[in-house]
Structure formats: C-alpha cells, structure tokens
Design an enzyme around this catalytic site. Structure first.
Site, PDB file in Angstrom:
ATOM      1  N   MET A   1      -0.485   7.986  21.116  1.00  0.00           N
ATOM      2  CA  MET A   1      -1.658   9.264  21.680  1.00  0.00           C
ATOM      3  C   MET A   1      -2.496   9.155  20.773  1.00  0.00           C
ATOM      4  O   MET A   1      -4.051   9.244  21.077  1.00  0.00           O
ATOM      5  CB  MET A   1      -0.766  10.552  21.546  1.00  0.00           C
ATOM      6  CG  MET A   1      -1.555  11.647  22.061  1.00  0.00           C
ATOM      7  SD  MET A   1      -1.779  11.695  23.856  1.00  0.00           S
ATOM      8  CE  MET A   1      -2.900  12.974  23.881  1.00  0.00           C
TER       9      MET A   1
ATOM     10  N   LYS B   1       7.255   8.345  16.235  1.00  0.00           N
ATOM     11  CA  LYS B   1       6.087   7.854  15.600  1.00  0.00           C
ATOM     12  C   LYS B   1       5.341   6.810  16.495  1.00  0.00           C
ATOM     13  O   LYS B   1       4.173   7.051  16.586  1.00  0.00           O
ATOM     14  CB  LYS B   1       6.615   6.726  14.484  1.00  0.00           C
ATOM     15  CG  LYS B   1       5.515   5.683  13.970  1.00  0.00           C
ATOM     16  CD  LYS B   1       4.881   6.537  12.954  1.00  0.00           C
ATOM     17  CE  LYS B   1       3.853   5.289  12.315  1.00  0.00           C
ATOM     18  NZ  LYS B   1       3.025   6.070  11.442  1.00  0.00           N
TER      19      LYS B   1
ATOM     20  N   ASN C   1       3.446   9.288  18.902  1.00  0.00           N
ATOM     21  CA  ASN C   1       2.362  10.141  18.292  1.00  0.00           C
ATOM     22  C   ASN C   1       1.226   8.772  17.992  1.00  0.00           C
ATOM     23  O   ASN C   1       0.030   9.155  18.207  1.00  0.00           O
ATOM     24  CB  ASN C   1       2.932  10.423  16.903  1.00  0.00           C
ATOM     25  CG  ASN C   1       1.754  10.979  16.359  1.00  0.00           C
ATOM     26  OD1 ASN C   1       0.899  12.136  16.539  1.00  0.00           O
ATOM     27  ND2 ASN C   1       1.381  10.426  15.056  1.00  0.00           N
TER      28      ASN C   1
ATOM     29  N   LEU D   1       8.025  -2.243   5.508  1.00  0.00           N
ATOM     30  CA  LEU D   1       7.742  -3.680   5.604  1.00  0.00           C
ATOM     31  C   LEU D   1       6.760  -3.774   6.609  1.00  0.00           C
ATOM     32  O   LEU D   1       6.736  -2.715   7.396  1.00  0.00           O
ATOM     33  CB  LEU D   1       8.923  -4.684   5.565  1.00  0.00           C
ATOM     34  CG  LEU D   1       9.601  -4.827   4.536  1.00  0.00           C
ATOM     35  CD1 LEU D   1      11.079  -5.148   5.019  1.00  0.00           C
ATOM     36  CD2 LEU D   1       9.030  -5.797   3.543  1.00  0.00           C
TER      37      LEU D   1
ATOM     38  N   THR E   1       6.977   0.847  10.268  1.00  0.00           N
ATOM     39  CA  THR E   1       6.782   1.202  11.687  1.00  0.00           C
ATOM     40  C   THR E   1       6.879  -0.194  12.233  1.00  0.00           C
ATOM     41  O   THR E   1       6.441  -1.197  12.358  1.00  0.00           O
ATOM     42  CB  THR E   1       5.389   1.570  11.912  1.00  0.00           C
ATOM     43  OG1 THR E   1       4.793   2.424  10.996  1.00  0.00           O
ATOM     44  CG2 THR E   1       5.011   1.871  13.318  1.00  0.00           C
TER      45      THR E   1
ATOM     46  N   GLN F   1       0.930  -1.252   0.099  1.00  0.00           N
ATOM     47  CA  GLN F   1       0.124  -0.110  -0.002  1.00  0.00           C
ATOM     48  C   GLN F   1       0.888   1.210   0.245  1.00  0.00           C
ATOM     49  O   GLN F   1       0.573   2.106  -0.619  1.00  0.00           O
ATOM     50  CB  GLN F   1      -0.725   0.064   1.354  1.00  0.00           C
ATOM     51  CG  GLN F   1      -1.957  -0.783   1.326  1.00  0.00           C
ATOM     52  CD  GLN F   1      -3.276   0.030   0.797  1.00  0.00           C
ATOM     53  OE1 GLN F   1      -3.681  -0.384  -0.369  1.00  0.00           O
ATOM     54  NE2 GLN F   1      -3.613   0.569   1.642  1.00  0.00           N
TER      55      GLN F   1
ATOM     56  N   ASP G   1       9.935  -7.754  -3.751  1.00  0.00           N
ATOM     57  CA  ASP G   1       8.688  -7.971  -2.986  1.00  0.00           C
ATOM     58  C   ASP G   1       8.333  -9.440  -3.110  1.00  0.00           C
ATOM     59  O   ASP G   1       8.777  -9.978  -4.004  1.00  0.00           O
ATOM     60  CB  ASP G   1       7.471  -6.949  -3.329  1.00  0.00           C
ATOM     61  CG  ASP G   1       6.333  -6.959  -2.196  1.00  0.00           C
ATOM     62  OD1 ASP G   1       6.043  -5.960  -1.609  1.00  0.00           O
ATOM     63  OD2 ASP G   1       5.577  -8.172  -1.915  1.00  0.00           O
TER      64      ASP G   1
ATOM     65  N   ARG H   1       0.843   9.814   8.250  1.00  0.00           N
ATOM     66  CA  ARG H   1      -0.361  10.091   7.460  1.00  0.00           C
ATOM     67  C   ARG H   1      -0.775   8.669   6.643  1.00  0.00           C
ATOM     68  O   ARG H   1      -0.293   7.442   7.102  1.00  0.00           O
ATOM     69  CB  ARG H   1       0.008  11.159   6.369  1.00  0.00           C
ATOM     70  CG  ARG H   1       0.204  12.370   7.121  1.00  0.00           C
ATOM     71  CD  ARG H   1       0.401  13.555   6.309  1.00  0.00           C
ATOM     72  NE  ARG H   1       0.768  14.864   7.058  1.00  0.00           N
ATOM     73  CZ  ARG H   1       1.599  15.682   6.565  1.00  0.00           C
ATOM     74  NH1 ARG H   1       2.481  15.735   5.575  1.00  0.00           N
ATOM     75  NH2 ARG H   1       2.005  16.696   7.427  1.00  0.00           N
TER      76      ARG H   1
ATOM     77  N   LYS I   1     -13.308  13.142  41.697  1.00  0.00           N
ATOM     78  CA  LYS I   1     -14.646  12.948  41.881  1.00  0.00           C
ATOM     79  C   LYS I   1     -15.687  12.993  40.760  1.00  0.00           C
ATOM     80  O   LYS I   1     -16.299  12.136  40.405  1.00  0.00           O
ATOM     81  CB  LYS I   1     -15.254  14.329  42.595  1.00  0.00           C
ATOM     82  CG  LYS I   1     -16.682  14.338  42.831  1.00  0.00           C
ATOM     83  CD  LYS I   1     -16.908  15.801  43.537  1.00  0.00           C
ATOM     84  CE  LYS I   1     -16.502  16.900  43.121  1.00  0.00           C
ATOM     85  NZ  LYS I   1     -17.306  17.806  42.025  1.00  0.00           N
TER      86      LYS I   1
HETATM   87  P1  NAD Z   1       1.284  -3.763   3.004  1.00  0.00           P
HETATM   88  O1  NAD Z   1       1.077  -5.205   3.794  1.00  0.00           O
HETATM   89  O2  NAD Z   1       0.461  -3.301   2.038  1.00  0.00           O
HETATM   90  O3  NAD Z   1       2.688  -3.871   2.338  1.00  0.00           O
HETATM   91  C1  NAD Z   1       3.868  -4.700   2.923  1.00  0.00           C
HETATM   92  C2  NAD Z   1       4.516  -5.177   1.601  1.00  0.00           C
HETATM   93  O4  NAD Z   1       5.701  -5.834   2.139  1.00  0.00           O
HETATM   94  C3  NAD Z   1       3.657  -6.265   0.898  1.00  0.00           C
HETATM   95  O5  NAD Z   1       3.824  -5.888  -0.515  1.00  0.00           O
HETATM   96  C4  NAD Z   1       4.170  -7.496   1.081  1.00  0.00           C
HETATM   97  O6  NAD Z   1       4.164  -8.628   0.035  1.00  0.00           O
HETATM   98  C5  NAD Z   1       5.916  -7.173   1.275  1.00  0.00           C
HETATM   99  N1  NAD Z   1       6.575  -8.219   2.194  1.00  0.00           N
HETATM  100  C6  NAD Z   1       6.478  -9.029   3.203  1.00  0.00           C
HETATM  101  N2  NAD Z   1       7.409  -9.548   3.745  1.00  0.00           N
HETATM  102  C7  NAD Z   1       8.330  -9.232   2.888  1.00  0.00           C
HETATM  103  C8  NAD Z   1       9.841  -9.710   2.526  1.00  0.00           C
HETATM  104  N3  NAD Z   1      10.180 -10.647   3.382  1.00  0.00           N
HETATM  105  N4  NAD Z   1      10.411  -9.318   1.636  1.00  0.00           N
HETATM  106  C9  NAD Z   1       9.931  -8.257   0.857  1.00  0.00           C
HETATM  107  N5  NAD Z   1       8.745  -7.890   0.717  1.00  0.00           N
HETATM  108  C10 NAD Z   1       7.966  -8.259   1.734  1.00  0.00           C
HETATM  109  O7  NAD Z   1       1.846  -2.613   4.234  1.00  0.00           O
HETATM  110  P2  NAD Z   1       1.640  -0.980   4.159  1.00  0.00           P
HETATM  111  O8  NAD Z   1       0.448  -0.522   4.395  1.00  0.00           O
HETATM  112  O9  NAD Z   1       2.671  -0.780   2.794  1.00  0.00           O
HETATM  113  O10 NAD Z   1       2.766  -0.602   5.327  1.00  0.00           O
HETATM  114  C11 NAD Z   1       4.093  -0.834   5.422  1.00  0.00           C
HETATM  115  C12 NAD Z   1       4.461  -0.137   6.622  1.00  0.00           C
HETATM  116  O11 NAD Z   1       4.280   1.225   6.579  1.00  0.00           O
HETATM  117  C13 NAD Z   1       4.073  -0.750   7.850  1.00  0.00           C
HETATM  118  O12 NAD Z   1       4.963  -0.902   8.560  1.00  0.00           O
HETATM  119  C14 NAD Z   1       3.019   0.214   8.336  1.00  0.00           C
HETATM  120  O13 NAD Z   1       2.869   0.271   9.738  1.00  0.00           O
HETATM  121  C15 NAD Z   1       3.624   1.346   8.003  1.00  0.00           C
HETATM  122  N6  NAD Z   1       2.777   2.399   7.487  1.00  0.00           N
HETATM  123  C16 NAD Z   1       1.481   2.232   6.859  1.00  0.00           C
HETATM  124  C17 NAD Z   1       0.524   3.409   6.881  1.00  0.00           C
HETATM  125  C18 NAD Z   1      -0.722   3.036   5.917  1.00  0.00           C
HETATM  126  O14 NAD Z   1      -1.379   4.108   6.055  1.00  0.00           O
HETATM  127  N7  NAD Z   1      -0.885   2.002   5.307  1.00  0.00           N
HETATM  128  C19 NAD Z   1       0.951   4.611   7.479  1.00  0.00           C
HETATM  129  C20 NAD Z   1       2.239   4.797   7.947  1.00  0.00           C
HETATM  130  C21 NAD Z   1       3.081   3.604   8.061  1.00  0.00           C
END
Ligand code: NAD
Length: 299
Positions: free
Chosen positions: A177, A171, A174, A65, A96, A11, A31, A123, A240
């Site tokens: 909270m 991160k 934030n 990841l 994260t 994503q 990936d 975001r 209270k």
């Molecule tokens: P996602 O699940 O959509 O994407 C993760 C990708 O990593 C997938 O395409 C998966 O196939 C790949 N993957 C998993 N294991 C792997 C490996 N061993 N080697 C290579 N690729 C591998 O998740 P996302 O929403 O893109 O989130 C990614 C990170 O960003 C997370 O840590 C998430 O907490 C953080 N994050 C997400 C958002 C959000 O809004 N989606 C916002 C801020 C931070």
C-alpha cells in the site's frame, strides 16, 4: 538475561543488536562482513566465524538479512545455525522476505523440533538506533509472550499479527500500500504541475478527501463493508472522472500509468454490470476477479 545469537549486522541489525546488549543480554554475532562483526565485538559482543558458532548455547536466534535464501542458508547451510542450535531455542526472523518462504522455513524448523517465528519490522534504520521500531509479530501467543521482553528492546510498539507467518504478511500488505501510494502520489503531483495548478491548493483540497485520507476508513465502512453498494458516487462517474484526468494528461504529454491501470479496473467493473453501483464496489469486483467468493473478510 539471555544469550542471543544475532545474524545480519547491517543498517538494521547493527543497532538492533546494540540495543539488545544495552538491555543486558549476551550477544553472539555473525555477519559475512568481518568489519560488521568487529564493530559489535568492540561493543562487547562475542564475534563468531559462522552462524553455527553464533547459535551454540543461544536461547534466541535473530536473523536480519536481505532475503529469504540467505535466511535459509544461515539456518540450514554447511555452517548453518541448526547444526548447533538447542531445540529449546526460539528463532526469530526479522528480515523482510517472501511470505511463502517464511511458511516453508517455519515448517522445516518444526520438522527438526525447533520453533521459529516471524517478526519483520516497520519504520527505518533511524528507529532501529533509537529502539523504536514497529514490531509485526507472527507466532503463537506463547512465542510472542516469550519473545516480547527481547523484542521490546528493539521496538516500542508490538502488533500481534494473528499467528505464525502473519507478521510477514501484514508487513507485505502495508508495504504494498505505501509503495504503490507513493507512485500514485507522484502521478497526482505531476498532473498538478502539468496543469499549472498550485500544489498547495491541491493539497488543501485532498487533505479533507479520500485522496489523502485513503478509503479503508472513509468511503468503505459505510458502503461496501456493510454490503451496501447503492451509489453514493457511481462507478460510471468515477470511470468518467479518471478518464478526464487521463485525457488531459495525455494531451499534455504527461504519463499516468497507475491511473491508466485504475481506469481499467473501473472499466472491467462496468463490464460486469457494476456501473451504477457505488465506487467502493471495485473491492467486490477485484475479489470476484480473484476467485474470492465468500463475504468480505474485511470489517
Ligand atoms: P543491510 O544490507 O544493511 O544488512 C544486511 C546484512 O546482512 C549485511 O551486513 C550483510 O553483510 C549481511 N549478510 C548478507 N548475507 C549474509 C549471510 N549469508 N550471513 C550473514 N550475514 C549476511 O540491510 P538492512 O537495511 O539492515 O536490512 C535488513 C532487512 O531488514 C532486510 O530484509 C530489509 O528489507 C529489512 N528492513 C530494512 C529497513 C531499513 O530501513 N533499512 C526497514 C525495515 C526492514
């Protein structure tokens, strides 16, 4: 223009790497999901079969990841990036993950002579698409300076968090909270409904109070952060009032688990002799309970 290895094309990672390409960089992507790689390859990236292949010849390696164990695997696994990565490369983990795992990974990379920084983002994936993520940069001044032109293709605001490992720490704070406040807000809205009170009325009132504005910038600066615990509003009275809310909720079979936990904090503060102190003294109470004895580092 740099060669950038990007691992994790979900994503977030997919639009982020597309923005790096739009910025003129050469992308080498990996990936575990082959379709995700193909999408990027069609857009002009070099699709790779392993982190090792993606990292070969790259100036930057970016990971995005789901968790820290996967970041570790991508770096140090059998076909891991460190088997090919140049020692002059800079690793930027934007996932994260657990802050203590970030520290371990940075230390482990340092042992093999490769620099790593943490730049998690704020975001959502919509902001990843528009290149307007909030970049929370952990790293040395030099690392941030070096990474900035690349990072600013994915985000529009960069916060220097204050050193290696501090990006993921800010991160987590934030998110803690925001996530806890979401649940507390849901409790307040539920109580409102159970009481038959118009939510708009409650919202109008809360807009002007710490209920909506938060405490960091309203009640704290003039009191606890100045070391002044003389009561503007007493711990006893806060205890209270939250008790009144919990009691009426109980009679209406409404559940307020966060409020119950909060009352316990005020209860403990009273037990420690803070009943007639300002309600902002709960900060000092929790700091005491956590063994933080130096004057508050918050200003
Ligand atoms: P996602 O699940 O959509 O994407 C993760 C990708 O990593 C997938 O395409 C998966 O196939 C790949 N993957 C998993 N294991 C792997 C490996 N061993 N080697 C290579 N690729 C591998 O998740 P996302 O929403 O893109 O989130 C990614 C990170 O960003 C997370 O840590 C998430 O907490 C953080 N994050 C997400 C958002 C959000 O809004 N989606 C916002 C801020 C931070």
């Amino acid at each position: 223009m740099a060669v950038i290895a990007f691992v994790g094309l979900g994503q977030m990672g997919r639009p982020m790497s597309l923005n790096l390409m739009k910025g003129g960089h050469t992308l080498q992507v990996f990936d575990v999901d082959r379709t995700a790689v193909d999408v990027l390859a069609q857009a002009g990236a070099k699709g790779c079969a392993s982190p090792a292949e993606a990292a070969r010849g790259a100036e930057f390696l970016i990971t995005m990841l789901p968790n820290g164990d996967l970041v570790q695997d991508v770096l140090f696994g059998d076909q891991g990036a460190t088997t090919t990565l140049a020692s002059s490369a800079l690793v930027i983990d934007m996932s994260t993950i657990h802050p203590l795992q970030t520290d371990q990974l940075i230390a482990r990379m340092a042992k093999i002579g490769i620099e790593m920084m943490d730049v998690p983002v704020g975001r959502t994936s919509d902001h990843a698409v528009t290149g307007s993520l909030l970049l929370l940069a952990g790293g040395t001044e030099l690392q941030i300076e070096r990474a900035k032109p690349v990072l600013m293709l994915m985000g529009n605001e960069l916060v220097n968090a204050g050193g290696p490992g501090m990006g993921i720490r800010v991160k987590i704070v934030n998110n803690y909270m925001s996530i806890a406040l979401n649940a507390l807000s849901a409790e307040a809205a539920t109580l409102c409904e159970a009481l038959g009170l118009d939510f708009d009325v409650a919202l109008t009132v809360m807009k002007g109070t710490p209920a909506n504005k938060g405490h960091f910038t309203t009640t704290w600066p003039g009191k606890v952060l100045k070391g002044d615990l003389s009561p503007a509003f007493m711990v006893d009275h806060a205890h209270k009032d939250i008790g009144l809310a919990l009691d009426v909720a109980n009679r209406l079979h409404t559940t307020l688990p966060m409020g119950a936990a909060a009352r316990e904090i005020y209860n403990q503060a009273r037990a420690k002799g803070r009943g007639r102190q300002d309600w902002t003294a709960v900060l000092e109470h929790l700091r005491d309970a956590s063994g933080l004895r130096t004057p508050t580092g918050i200003r």
